[in-house]
Design a protein around this motif. Sequence first.
Motif, PDB file in Angstrom:
ATOM      1  N   ARG A 130       1.341   1.143   0.123  1.00  0.00           N
ATOM      2  CA  ARG A 130       1.121   1.371  -1.429  1.00  0.00           C
ATOM      3  C   ARG A 130       2.416   2.414  -1.922  1.00  0.00           C
ATOM      4  NH1 ARG A 130      -4.612   2.249   0.255  1.00  0.00           N
ATOM      5  NH2 ARG A 130      -5.603   0.540  -0.959  1.00  0.00           N
ATOM      6  N   LEU A 131       2.715   3.074  -0.764  1.00  0.00           N
ATOM      7  CA  LEU A 131       4.078   3.770  -1.337  1.00  0.00           C
ATOM      8  C   LEU A 131       5.347   2.879  -1.400  1.00  0.00           C
ATOM      9  CD1 LEU A 131       3.996   6.986   0.980  1.00  0.00           C
ATOM     10  CD2 LEU A 131       3.814   6.847  -1.271  1.00  0.00           C
ATOM     11  N   ALA A 132       5.134   1.629  -0.495  1.00  0.00           N
ATOM     12  CA  ALA A 132       6.107   0.631  -0.689  1.00  0.00           C
ATOM     13  C   ALA A 132       6.161   0.058  -1.889  1.00  0.00           C
ATOM     14  CB  ALA A 132       6.086  -0.435   0.585  1.00  0.00           C
ATOM     15  N   LYS A 133       4.807  -0.222  -2.519  1.00  0.00           N
ATOM     16  CA  LYS A 133       4.781  -1.012  -3.784  1.00  0.00           C
ATOM     17  C   LYS A 133       5.232  -0.180  -4.944  1.00  0.00           C
ATOM     18  CE  LYS A 133       1.143  -3.986  -2.025  1.00  0.00           C
ATOM     19  NZ  LYS A 133      -0.491  -4.348  -2.110  1.00  0.00           N
ATOM     20  N   LEU A 134       5.013   1.302  -4.740  1.00  0.00           N
ATOM     21  CA  LEU A 134       5.544   2.143  -5.664  1.00  0.00           C
ATOM     22  C   LEU A 134       7.062   2.285  -5.808  1.00  0.00           C
ATOM     23  CD1 LEU A 134       3.670   5.605  -5.514  1.00  0.00           C
ATOM     24  CD2 LEU A 134       3.387   3.894  -7.276  1.00  0.00           C
ATOM     25  N   LEU A 135       7.595   2.012  -4.528  1.00  0.00           N
ATOM     26  CA  LEU A 135       9.129   2.000  -4.241  1.00  0.00           C
ATOM     27  C   LEU A 135       9.723   0.583  -5.201  1.00  0.00           C
ATOM     28  CD1 LEU A 135      11.712   3.085  -3.130  1.00  0.00           C
ATOM     29  CD2 LEU A 135      11.439   1.869  -1.072  1.00  0.00           C
ATOM     30  N   THR A 175      -2.991   9.846  -7.892  1.00  0.00           N
ATOM     31  CA  THR A 175      -1.845  10.500  -6.871  1.00  0.00           C
ATOM     32  C   THR A 175      -0.717   9.530  -6.969  1.00  0.00           C
ATOM     33  OG1 THR A 175      -3.107  11.653  -5.501  1.00  0.00           O
ATOM     34  CG2 THR A 175      -1.022  11.262  -4.804  1.00  0.00           C
ATOM     35  N   TYR A 176      -0.922   8.202  -6.927  1.00  0.00           N
ATOM     36  CA  TYR A 176       0.151   7.191  -6.921  1.00  0.00           C
ATOM     37  C   TYR A 176       1.052   7.075  -8.332  1.00  0.00           C
ATOM     38  CZ  TYR A 176      -1.589   5.892  -2.332  1.00  0.00           C
ATOM     39  OH  TYR A 176      -2.056   6.016  -1.147  1.00  0.00           O
ATOM     40  N   GLN A 177       0.094   7.131  -9.367  1.00  0.00           N
ATOM     41  CA  GLN A 177       0.827   7.011 -10.771  1.00  0.00           C
ATOM     42  C   GLN A 177       1.443   8.223 -10.679  1.00  0.00           C
ATOM     43  OE1 GLN A 177      -2.075   6.843 -13.859  1.00  0.00           O
ATOM     44  NE2 GLN A 177      -0.500   6.163 -15.433  1.00  0.00           N
ATOM     45  N   GLN A 178       0.992   9.449 -10.423  1.00  0.00           N
ATOM     46  CA  GLN A 178       1.802  10.750 -10.659  1.00  0.00           C
ATOM     47  C   GLN A 178       3.102  10.536  -9.792  1.00  0.00           C
ATOM     48  OE1 GLN A 178      -1.527  13.199  -9.236  1.00  0.00           O
ATOM     49  NE2 GLN A 178      -1.613  14.413 -11.226  1.00  0.00           N
ATOM     50  N   LEU A 179       2.989  10.190  -8.437  1.00  0.00           N
ATOM     51  CA  LEU A 179       4.243  10.122  -7.625  1.00  0.00           C
ATOM     52  C   LEU A 179       5.398   9.416  -8.402  1.00  0.00           C
ATOM     53  CD1 LEU A 179       2.856   9.819  -3.985  1.00  0.00           C
ATOM     54  CD2 LEU A 179       4.372  11.819  -4.768  1.00  0.00           C
ATOM     55  N   LEU A 180       4.571   8.090  -9.182  1.00  0.00           N
ATOM     56  CA  LEU A 180       5.751   7.257  -9.576  1.00  0.00           C
ATOM     57  C   LEU A 180       6.345   7.884 -10.902  1.00  0.00           C
ATOM     58  CD1 LEU A 180       7.078   4.615 -10.023  1.00  0.00           C
ATOM     59  CD2 LEU A 180       4.911   3.889 -11.350  1.00  0.00           C
ATOM     60  N   ASN A 181       5.591   8.716 -11.581  1.00  0.00           N
ATOM     61  CA  ASN A 181       6.163   9.393 -12.710  1.00  0.00           C
ATOM     62  C   ASN A 181       7.271  10.363 -12.279  1.00  0.00           C
ATOM     63  OD1 ASN A 181       4.693   7.878 -14.722  1.00  0.00           O
ATOM     64  ND2 ASN A 181       3.044   9.158 -14.686  1.00  0.00           N
ATOM     65  N   TRP A 182       6.613  11.202 -11.380  1.00  0.00           N
ATOM     66  CA  TRP A 182       7.589  12.270 -10.867  1.00  0.00           C
ATOM     67  C   TRP A 182       8.936  11.956 -10.373  1.00  0.00           C
ATOM     68  CZ3 TRP A 182       2.675  14.361  -7.800  1.00  0.00           C
ATOM     69  CH2 TRP A 182       1.941  15.293  -8.780  1.00  0.00           C
ATOM     70  N   ALA A 183       8.788  10.632  -9.652  1.00  0.00           N
ATOM     71  CA  ALA A 183      10.154  10.204  -8.830  1.00  0.00           C
ATOM     72  C   ALA A 183      10.992   9.665  -9.878  1.00  0.00           C
ATOM     73  CB  ALA A 183       9.560   8.985  -8.090  1.00  0.00           C
ATOM     74  N   ALA A 188       0.838  -3.850 -14.676  1.00  0.00           N
ATOM     75  CA  ALA A 188       0.723  -5.320 -14.529  1.00  0.00           C
ATOM     76  C   ALA A 188       0.208  -5.378 -12.988  1.00  0.00           C
ATOM     77  CB  ALA A 188       1.681  -6.156 -14.785  1.00  0.00           C
ATOM     78  N   THR A 189       0.310  -4.463 -11.872  1.00  0.00           N
ATOM     79  CA  THR A 189       0.405  -4.436 -10.770  1.00  0.00           C
ATOM     80  C   THR A 189      -0.849  -3.542 -10.324  1.00  0.00           C
ATOM     81  OG1 THR A 189       1.947  -3.009 -10.468  1.00  0.00           O
ATOM     82  CG2 THR A 189       2.581  -4.900 -10.217  1.00  0.00           C
ATOM     83  N   SER A 190      -1.153  -2.448 -10.997  1.00  0.00           N
ATOM     84  CA  SER A 190      -2.003  -1.302 -10.282  1.00  0.00           C
ATOM     85  C   SER A 190      -3.307  -1.671  -9.662  1.00  0.00           C
ATOM     86  CB  SER A 190      -2.119  -0.214 -11.283  1.00  0.00           C
ATOM     87  OG  SER A 190      -2.731  -0.795 -12.485  1.00  0.00           O
ATOM     88  N   ARG A 191      -3.915  -2.666 -10.391  1.00  0.00           N
ATOM     89  CA  ARG A 191      -5.406  -3.079 -10.003  1.00  0.00           C
ATOM     90  C   ARG A 191      -5.151  -3.865  -8.511  1.00  0.00           C
ATOM     91  NH1 ARG A 191      -8.583  -7.183 -10.382  1.00  0.00           N
ATOM     92  NH2 ARG A 191      -6.967  -8.223 -11.586  1.00  0.00           N
ATOM     93  N   LEU A 192      -4.254  -4.894  -8.714  1.00  0.00           N
ATOM     94  CA  LEU A 192      -4.042  -5.703  -7.506  1.00  0.00           C
ATOM     95  C   LEU A 192      -3.566  -5.152  -6.597  1.00  0.00           C
ATOM     96  CD1 LEU A 192      -3.298  -9.320  -9.399  1.00  0.00           C
ATOM     97  CD2 LEU A 192      -5.243  -8.815  -8.143  1.00  0.00           C
ATOM     98  N   TRP A 193      -2.454  -4.358  -6.734  1.00  0.00           N
ATOM     99  CA  TRP A 193      -1.967  -3.410  -5.698  1.00  0.00           C
ATOM    100  C   TRP A 193      -2.578  -2.410  -5.108  1.00  0.00           C
ATOM    101  CZ3 TRP A 193       4.176  -3.680  -6.992  1.00  0.00           C
ATOM    102  CH2 TRP A 193       4.905  -5.279  -6.611  1.00  0.00           C
ATOM    103  N   GLN A 194      -3.663  -1.985  -5.725  1.00  0.00           N
ATOM    104  CA  GLN A 194      -4.672  -0.798  -5.195  1.00  0.00           C
ATOM    105  C   GLN A 194      -3.778   0.638  -5.560  1.00  0.00           C
ATOM    106  OE1 GLN A 194      -5.808  -2.148  -1.367  1.00  0.00           O
ATOM    107  NE2 GLN A 194      -7.579  -2.748  -2.066  1.00  0.00           N
ATOM    108  N   LEU A 195      -3.199   0.565  -6.720  1.00  0.00           N
ATOM    109  CA  LEU A 195      -2.507   1.762  -7.190  1.00  0.00           C
ATOM    110  C   LEU A 195      -3.406   2.804  -8.184  1.00  0.00           C
ATOM    111  CD1 LEU A 195       1.186   0.517  -7.281  1.00  0.00           C
ATOM    112  CD2 LEU A 195       0.291   1.495  -5.345  1.00  0.00           C
ATOM    113  N   ASP A 196      -4.447   2.475  -8.189  1.00  0.00           N
ATOM    114  CA  ASP A 196      -5.397   3.007  -9.361  1.00  0.00           C
ATOM    115  C   ASP A 196      -5.577   4.440  -9.201  1.00  0.00           C
ATOM    116  OD1 ASP A 196      -6.414   0.200  -8.578  1.00  0.00           O
ATOM    117  OD2 ASP A 196      -6.297   0.624 -10.700  1.00  0.00           O
ATOM    118  N   LYS A 197      -5.434   4.919  -7.848  1.00  0.00           N
ATOM    119  CA  LYS A 197      -5.414   6.391  -7.575  1.00  0.00           C
ATOM    120  C   LYS A 197      -4.453   7.321  -8.203  1.00  0.00           C
ATOM    121  CE  LYS A 197      -6.380   9.328  -3.493  1.00  0.00           C
ATOM    122  NZ  LYS A 197      -6.050   9.633  -1.931  1.00  0.00           N
TER     123      LYS A 197
END
Length: 516
Positions: free
Chosen positions: A445-450, A372-380, A361-370
Amino acid sequence: MTLANDKQIASDINAKNTNSASSDNYHIGALDIGSNSFHFVFARVVNDNLQILHSEKYRVRLAQGLDHDGILDQAAIERGVKALSDLAPLTEKLSPENFRVVATFTLRQARNAQAFLDAAAQVFPFDIEVISGHEEARLIYQGVAHYLPPATQRLIIDIGGGSTECVIGKDLQTSQLTSLNIGCVSFSRFYFANGEITEQAFARAILHAKQEIESHVSRFKNAGWQEVIGTSGTLKTIFQQLNLSRGNNQAFNLAELHSFKDQLIAFGHADNIQLPSLKESRRHIIAPGVAILIGIAELLAIDSIDYCDYSLREGVLSEQLEAIQFDDIRDRTINSLSTRFNIDQQQVEKVQQLATRIYQATSRLWQLDKKTYQQLLNWAIWVHEIGYDINPSAYHKHSRYILLNADLPGFNLEQQQALAWLVGNQRKKIQFEDNQLWYLLDELRLAKLLAILRLSILLSQQRQLTEHADIQMSAQKDTLNLHFPANWLNEKPLVEVDLAQERKQLSLVGITVNFH
């Protein structure tokens, strides 16, 4: 190399880079930003194996510009940036998918590494990953192990410009490794200043090397090895010099190494060294390299040392090939951690399901498409509870500590720190790192992942969120809207209170959460 040749090589590399990853003609590249030299290597995949097509070496001596306070001087930065600028034409058609750049000791130590990375970004379009000493050691081992026959327990020694790596392993698995903060460039400054080579200088340098390896001797000897392999430029030079009179290349012993030391002392000064085939660039760092090797060999009781021409850059290439053929080693690292610390996989999957919905729901508007960010979220998500075995009441703090201090194969320093920060701030008050500098990752972007991680965990704890709860989600630039089913929050007042507190915490990192 002439400019015409550079252009021809660049043309060849660019032409070869049009193939798909599944093709036998797929090409990959790697760059090792070392403390003494920068090494570029380009290879193609043939029958699931690597064939080296081209390599470049740029002598930069980056570590020479690192002072006692950890500041890299401007001259060293300019030398490094110049080398990257010269290399850039060869990489024009390479992509982040098939080209990886890693930096080692000097940029690990430099407090102003950001200045170098910012300057490099102006002339070189690829991300530069600063890796830990243990990750460097592991990749060096992979470089050697992929090119030597298996089934032998080996000790690998790599003496670089700023650090020295020692690794024991068999086949493709390491069992012991360490990275020592001693290198031929730094030892040249400390013990062989102005090029003078004396018995006293050697004695002090050898003693220093022994002090560095001393705490690792017991576990290394307990692990054992059948052969010792040296790699990289310093070991290559020593190996070549000790084999000149033989007519064929073979392992050298400690007695020969001491004789070589005496020969260098007899010259008295680096400028006076007259050895066949010794490159000018090696004159001032050969004595420091010999001193380090003697110190390690004596304390580990090594008598015979052979040489392999493969090292860190080939390790990076081999790992890229594995990622193409099989999976990302970082995924295996995370799976290993989750198994080791008895992670509740059902709970992880529950958190992940909700996090995936919020991310979508957020990845495009929050610019989390890269990726690496999706991987970091899954790993966390997969390791957010690894601290439970230590103390459930403050598990997030223990989880953070584990992630910061564990060896995480495949992760660069920034990724490891980001993962630890996310997991350490999954609940309670958000803690900010005063000295943390993000080079490749964006802080917002890390804050948005958080935010995604914290909300997913909050709404999944104590099974408060059932599978049937239909939460509607929408997002704006820095805002997330959560629309719960009618009366759902009224029936769960504790969740509503938790969400209200969470809204306050996330506002501290610039994220607005609306819910009703």
